[in-house]
Design a protein around this motif. Structure first.
Motif, PDB file in Angstrom:
ATOM      1  N   GLU A 116       0.821  -1.217   0.000  1.00 26.49           N
ATOM      2  CA  GLU A 116       0.000   0.000   0.000  1.00 26.49           C
ATOM      3  C   GLU A 116       0.852   1.264   0.000  1.00 26.49           C
ATOM      4  O   GLU A 116       0.487   2.269  -0.585  1.00 26.49           O
ATOM      5  N   SER A 117       2.010   1.216   0.661  1.00 32.12           N
ATOM      6  CA  SER A 117       2.849   2.413   0.766  1.00 32.12           C
ATOM      7  C   SER A 117       3.629   2.699  -0.515  1.00 32.12           C
ATOM      8  O   SER A 117       4.184   3.775  -0.666  1.00 32.12           O
ATOM      9  N   LEU A 118       3.647   1.761  -1.444  1.00 28.63           N
ATOM     10  CA  LEU A 118       4.482   1.905  -2.635  1.00 28.63           C
ATOM     11  C   LEU A 118       3.742   2.495  -3.836  1.00 28.63           C
ATOM     12  O   LEU A 118       4.266   2.487  -4.940  1.00 28.63           O
ATOM     13  N   ASN A 119       2.557   3.016  -3.637  1.00 29.78           N
ATOM     14  CA  ASN A 119       1.771   3.555  -4.750  1.00 29.78           C
ATOM     15  C   ASN A 119       2.243   4.921  -5.228  1.00 29.78           C
ATOM     16  O   ASN A 119       1.926   5.322  -6.323  1.00 29.78           O
ATOM     17  N   GLY A 120       2.989   5.632  -4.419  1.00 27.46           N
ATOM     18  CA  GLY A 120       3.423   6.969  -4.792  1.00 27.46           C
ATOM     19  C   GLY A 120       4.920   7.025  -5.046  1.00 27.46           C
ATOM     20  O   GLY A 120       5.572   6.038  -5.323  1.00 27.46           O
ATOM     21  N   LYS A 121       5.451   8.236  -4.924  1.00 27.04           N
ATOM     22  CA  LYS A 121       6.873   8.473  -5.155  1.00 27.04           C
ATOM     23  C   LYS A 121       7.691   8.391  -3.873  1.00 27.04           C
ATOM     24  O   LYS A 121       8.904   8.423  -3.909  1.00 27.04           O
ATOM     25  N   THR A 122       7.027   8.325  -2.726  1.00 27.40           N
ATOM     26  CA  THR A 122       7.728   8.206  -1.452  1.00 27.40           C
ATOM     27  C   THR A 122       7.045   7.132  -0.618  1.00 27.40           C
ATOM     28  O   THR A 122       5.857   6.857  -0.795  1.00 27.40           O
ATOM     29  N   ALA A 123       7.801   6.543   0.264  1.00 24.88           N
ATOM     30  CA  ALA A 123       7.251   5.542   1.180  1.00 24.88           C
ATOM     31  C   ALA A 123       8.165   5.443   2.387  1.00 24.88           C
ATOM     32  O   ALA A 123       9.384   5.562   2.255  1.00 24.88           O
ATOM     33  N   THR A 124       7.588   5.254   3.538  1.00 20.99           N
ATOM     34  CA  THR A 124       8.365   5.061   4.753  1.00 20.99           C
ATOM     35  C   THR A 124       8.265   3.595   5.141  1.00 20.99           C
ATOM     36  O   THR A 124       7.159   3.075   5.319  1.00 20.99           O
ATOM     37  N   PRO A 125       9.398   2.928   5.252  1.00 19.09           N
ATOM     38  CA  PRO A 125       9.345   1.504   5.571  1.00 19.09           C
ATOM     39  C   PRO A 125       9.104   1.255   7.058  1.00 19.09           C
ATOM     40  O   PRO A 125       9.351   2.117   7.895  1.00 19.09           O
TER      41      PRO A 125
END
Length: 174
Positions: A144-153
């Motif tokens: 879900e977090s990988l849909n944009g240009k940024t993501a926090t793991p």
């Protein structure tokens, strides 16, 4: 010394003299379209059987010395994978990157040694820990977090030991 290609009968070695951007190759991947991806100490490139195309290579000023060129270029790419969506992920000195329909996106700056996609589509990495003073971190980027240009793991584990591989068992455990 470059890459070697076997055509079923003969080997041939391809080097920078043949257009390979860097002879120090760490990982090779054939994607679902048949394109060959080459991750090296100096660049990320593709090969269609005839021509090498540079996807990413850090530009340095003309005045850079040979030492600077060798130490500051995109290098030490350790791992390259293709995810279920057809995106190409690679990690190395310059962090974690994804190459897909939206171009080249950087998700982390820290040295990333290994990249793995689990059965749910989450991307797992082993990397230098942020401000970890020599520690390594096992992280998960959720689908879900990988849909944009940024993501926090999600940071799963951090310790002094280096993590050189990630895999999933038949029950979904990492």
């Amino acid at each position: 010394g470059g890459i070697s290609v076997f055509d079923g009968k003969n080997y041939r070695n391809l080097t920078t003299a043949d257009g390979l951007p860097d002879n120090d190759t760490n990982a090779i991947l054939e994607d679902r379209t048949g394109k060959i991806w080459i991750a090296s100490r100096g660049a990320l490139s593709t090969f269609d059987g005839k021509t090498f195309t540079v996807i990413y290579k850090k530009a340095l000023p003309q005045s850079a010395s040979e030492v600077e060129k060798n130490s500051n270029s995109f290098y030490n790419v350790r791992n390259i994978i293709e995810d279920r969506e057809g995106n190409i992920w690679f990690g190395g000195k310059d962090g974690l990157w994804r190459y897909g329909n939206d171009g080249l996106t950087q998700f982390a700056n820290e040295f990333t040694g290994y990249v793995f996609e689990d059965s749910k589509g989450n991307i797992w990495t082993s990397s230098d820990a942020v401000n970890g003073a020599g520690e390594w971190r096992l992280s998960r980027f959720t689908t879900e977090s990988l849909n944009g240009k940024t993501a926090t793991p999600d940071s799963i584990l951090q310790r002094r030991d280096m993590f050189f591989g990630i895999t999933e068992d038949t029950e979904g455990n990492i």
